[in-house]
Design an enzyme around this catalytic site. Sequence first.
Site, PDB file in Angstrom:
ATOM      1  N   SER A   1       0.911  -1.307  -0.030  1.00  0.00           N
ATOM      2  CA  SER A   1       0.285   0.124  -0.029  1.00  0.00           C
ATOM      3  C   SER A   1       1.067   1.279  -0.010  1.00  0.00           C
ATOM      4  O   SER A   1       2.115   1.315  -0.660  1.00  0.00           O
ATOM      5  CB  SER A   1      -0.877  -0.137   1.222  1.00  0.00           C
ATOM      6  OG  SER A   1      -0.237  -0.179   2.301  1.00  0.00           O
TER       7      SER A   1
ATOM      8  N   ASP B   1      -1.102  -9.318   1.408  1.00  0.00           N
ATOM      9  CA  ASP B   1      -1.836 -10.235   1.632  1.00  0.00           C
ATOM     10  C   ASP B   1      -3.477 -10.054   1.007  1.00  0.00           C
ATOM     11  O   ASP B   1      -4.349 -10.947   0.844  1.00  0.00           O
ATOM     12  CB  ASP B   1      -2.360 -10.245   3.187  1.00  0.00           C
ATOM     13  CG  ASP B   1      -1.174 -10.846   4.136  1.00  0.00           C
ATOM     14  OD1 ASP B   1      -0.318 -11.407   3.348  1.00  0.00           O
ATOM     15  OD2 ASP B   1      -1.016 -10.552   5.303  1.00  0.00           O
TER      16      ASP B   1
ATOM     17  N   HIS C   1      20.695  17.495  16.367  1.00  0.00           N
ATOM     18  CA  HIS C   1      21.764  16.674  16.934  1.00  0.00           C
ATOM     19  C   HIS C   1      21.420  15.829  18.114  1.00  0.00           C
ATOM     20  O   HIS C   1      20.531  16.413  18.801  1.00  0.00           O
ATOM     21  CB  HIS C   1      23.019  17.452  17.399  1.00  0.00           C
ATOM     22  CG  HIS C   1      22.509  18.813  17.972  1.00  0.00           C
ATOM     23  ND1 HIS C   1      22.709  18.600  19.589  1.00  0.00           N
ATOM     24  CD2 HIS C   1      21.993  20.029  18.201  1.00  0.00           C
ATOM     25  CE1 HIS C   1      22.355  19.616  20.482  1.00  0.00           C
ATOM     26  NE2 HIS C   1      21.675  20.353  19.530  1.00  0.00           N
TER      27      HIS C   1
ATOM     28  N   HIS D   1       7.454   6.290  14.424  1.00  0.00           N
ATOM     29  CA  HIS D   1       7.197   7.120  12.806  1.00  0.00           C
ATOM     30  C   HIS D   1       7.247   8.424  13.161  1.00  0.00           C
ATOM     31  O   HIS D   1       6.262   9.087  14.123  1.00  0.00           O
ATOM     32  CB  HIS D   1       5.650   6.594  12.597  1.00  0.00           C
ATOM     33  CG  HIS D   1       5.356   7.251  11.307  1.00  0.00           C
ATOM     34  ND1 HIS D   1       4.315   6.720  10.659  1.00  0.00           N
ATOM     35  CD2 HIS D   1       6.054   8.025  10.565  1.00  0.00           C
ATOM     36  CE1 HIS D   1       4.080   7.522   9.435  1.00  0.00           C
ATOM     37  NE2 HIS D   1       5.178   8.023   9.201  1.00  0.00           N
TER      38      HIS D   1
HETATM   39  C1  LIG Z   1      -4.078  13.069  17.056  1.00  0.00           C
HETATM   40  C2  LIG Z   1      -4.825  12.049  16.195  1.00  0.00           C
HETATM   41  C3  LIG Z   1      -4.084  10.854  15.958  1.00  0.00           C
HETATM   42  C4  LIG Z   1      -6.078  11.840  17.023  1.00  0.00           C
HETATM   43  O1  LIG Z   1      -6.827  10.875  16.430  1.00  0.00           O
HETATM   44  P1  LIG Z   1      -8.373  10.163  16.888  1.00  0.00           P
HETATM   45  O2  LIG Z   1      -7.863   9.538  18.195  1.00  0.00           O
HETATM   46  O3  LIG Z   1      -9.228   9.668  15.995  1.00  0.00           O
HETATM   47  O4  LIG Z   1      -8.991  11.614  17.913  1.00  0.00           O
HETATM   48  P2  LIG Z   1     -10.212  12.404  17.261  1.00  0.00           P
HETATM   49  O5  LIG Z   1     -10.018  12.688  15.759  1.00  0.00           O
HETATM   50  O6  LIG Z   1     -11.314  11.691  17.707  1.00  0.00           O
HETATM   51  O7  LIG Z   1      -9.929  13.831  17.899  1.00  0.00           O
HETATM   52  C5  LIG Z   1     -10.035  13.991  19.219  1.00  0.00           C
HETATM   53  C6  LIG Z   1     -10.094  15.702  19.607  1.00  0.00           C
HETATM   54  O8  LIG Z   1      -8.807  15.967  19.314  1.00  0.00           O
HETATM   55  C7  LIG Z   1      -8.937  16.809  18.387  1.00  0.00           C
HETATM   56  N1  LIG Z   1      -7.917  17.007  17.340  1.00  0.00           N
HETATM   57  C8  LIG Z   1      -7.460  15.854  16.678  1.00  0.00           C
HETATM   58  N2  LIG Z   1      -6.408  15.994  16.039  1.00  0.00           N
HETATM   59  C9  LIG Z   1      -6.049  17.079  16.215  1.00  0.00           C
HETATM   60  C10 LIG Z   1      -4.991  17.932  15.893  1.00  0.00           C
HETATM   61  N3  LIG Z   1      -4.002  17.361  15.010  1.00  0.00           N
HETATM   62  N4  LIG Z   1      -4.826  19.424  16.147  1.00  0.00           N
HETATM   63  C11 LIG Z   1      -5.596  19.440  17.162  1.00  0.00           C
HETATM   64  N5  LIG Z   1      -6.849  18.998  17.545  1.00  0.00           N
HETATM   65  C12 LIG Z   1      -7.060  17.775  17.159  1.00  0.00           C
HETATM   66  C13 LIG Z   1     -10.272  16.775  17.672  1.00  0.00           C
HETATM   67  O9  LIG Z   1     -10.680  17.996  17.192  1.00  0.00           O
HETATM   68  C14 LIG Z   1     -11.090  16.120  18.871  1.00  0.00           C
HETATM   69  O10 LIG Z   1     -11.477  17.358  19.630  1.00  0.00           O
HETATM   70  P3  LIG Z   1     -12.873  17.571  20.336  1.00  0.00           P
HETATM   71  O11 LIG Z   1     -12.894  16.203  21.286  1.00  0.00           O
HETATM   72  O12 LIG Z   1     -12.999  18.673  20.983  1.00  0.00           O
HETATM   73  O13 LIG Z   1     -13.843  17.256  19.219  1.00  0.00           O
HETATM   74  C15 LIG Z   1      -4.987  12.625  14.827  1.00  0.00           C
HETATM   75  O14 LIG Z   1      -5.981  13.704  14.615  1.00  0.00           O
HETATM   76  C16 LIG Z   1      -3.927  13.010  14.096  1.00  0.00           C
HETATM   77  O15 LIG Z   1      -3.731  14.430  14.119  1.00  0.00           O
HETATM   78  N6  LIG Z   1      -3.252  12.325  13.379  1.00  0.00           N
HETATM   79  C17 LIG Z   1      -1.895  12.575  12.701  1.00  0.00           C
HETATM   80  C18 LIG Z   1      -2.313  12.157  11.151  1.00  0.00           C
HETATM   81  C19 LIG Z   1      -0.898  12.117  10.230  1.00  0.00           C
HETATM   82  O16 LIG Z   1       0.043  13.003  10.773  1.00  0.00           O
HETATM   83  N7  LIG Z   1      -0.658  11.254   9.393  1.00  0.00           N
HETATM   84  C20 LIG Z   1       0.495  11.163   8.712  1.00  0.00           C
HETATM   85  C21 LIG Z   1       0.712  10.087   7.963  1.00  0.00           C
HETATM   86  S1  LIG Z   1       2.206   9.680   7.145  1.00  0.00           S
END
Ligand SMILES: CC(C)(COP(=O)(O)OP(=O)(O)OC[C@H]1O[C@@H](n2cnc3c(N)ncnc32)[C@H](O)[C@@H]1OP(=O)(O)O)[C@@H](O)C(=O)NCCC(=O)NCCS
Length: 205
Positions: free
Chosen positions: A11, A35, A135, A144
């Site tokens: 993927s 898979d 550094h 990650h």
């Molecule tokens: C932090 C994270 C993992 C949380 O995901 P989750 O557990 O599904 O959480 P939710 O989406 O239910 O959010 C929970 C709360 O945090 C807030 N929130 C989630 N991500 C946030 C962020 N990055 N910045 C600010 N607030 C955030 C939501 O608005 C929510 O607030 P509320 O309860 O007031 O509504 C996700 O939002 C995130 O930022 N992931 C990063 C993705 C990424 O970088 N991907 C790259 C892949 S290479």
Amino acid sequence: MREKLIIIGASGHGKVIADIAMRMNIWKIIAFLDDNESIKSIMGLDVIGSSEDVSKHLDSCDIIVGIGNNSIREKIQLRLETLGASIPVLVHPKTVIGEQVKIGSGTVIMAGAVVNCCTTIGRGCIINTGTTIDHDNMIEDFVHLSPGVHLAGTVKVGKGSWLGVGSLVSNNLNITSDCKVGAGAVVVKDLTEPGTYVGVPVRRV
Ligand SMILES: CC(C)(COP(=O)(O)OP(=O)(O)OC[C@H]1O[C@@H](n2cnc3c(N)ncnc32)[C@H](O)[C@@H]1OP(=O)(O)O)[C@@H](O)C(=O)NCCC(=O)NCCS
């Protein structure tokens, strides 16, 4: 180093690994195991079986896990290590790696990343596109760092933690194991409890 590289997982993350491997230009053949039996070819590279077939390739191939999820990647890499697999490090040619940087097996460093001097990166990590690690950092196994993460000097990131895209960590801080740091978050104090942290500065959710 063997002539053939097998990537487990075809993927998004697996495809980026294939792209890096092609640019490194050291493997004559690159192929996937996946898979999902319906996938036969990706980016012109063959999918030659499922992850269960890995033992057939142990003696002849380097093998790397191309799965973004930290705990799944860890589980598969630990199995490969038990089987005695040859697990390489992949570094995109367009990165800057400083002096006295140590990088563990199964770690992948993507285009545009900068890893400054005297940093140690563990096994099975993803240092994603355009991330900078300054550094004297210590990045433990199966971490990650998503695209565009910036870690200042002397930061420690504990095993299995995931830092979201564009997040920042100020200098001299420790992030404990199994943390998730949200996209765009800014860490200005130690994170001592596993959990999910978001915002500027981060708060636990
Ligand atoms: C932090 C994270 C993992 C949380 O995901 P989750 O557990 O599904 O959480 P939710 O989406 O239910 O959010 C929970 C709360 O945090 C807030 N929130 C989630 N991500 C946030 C962020 N990055 N910045 C600010 N607030 C955030 C939501 O608005 C929510 O607030 P509320 O309860 O007031 O509504 C996700 O939002 C995130 O930022 N992931 C990063 C993705 C990424 O970088 N991907 C790259 C892949 S290479």
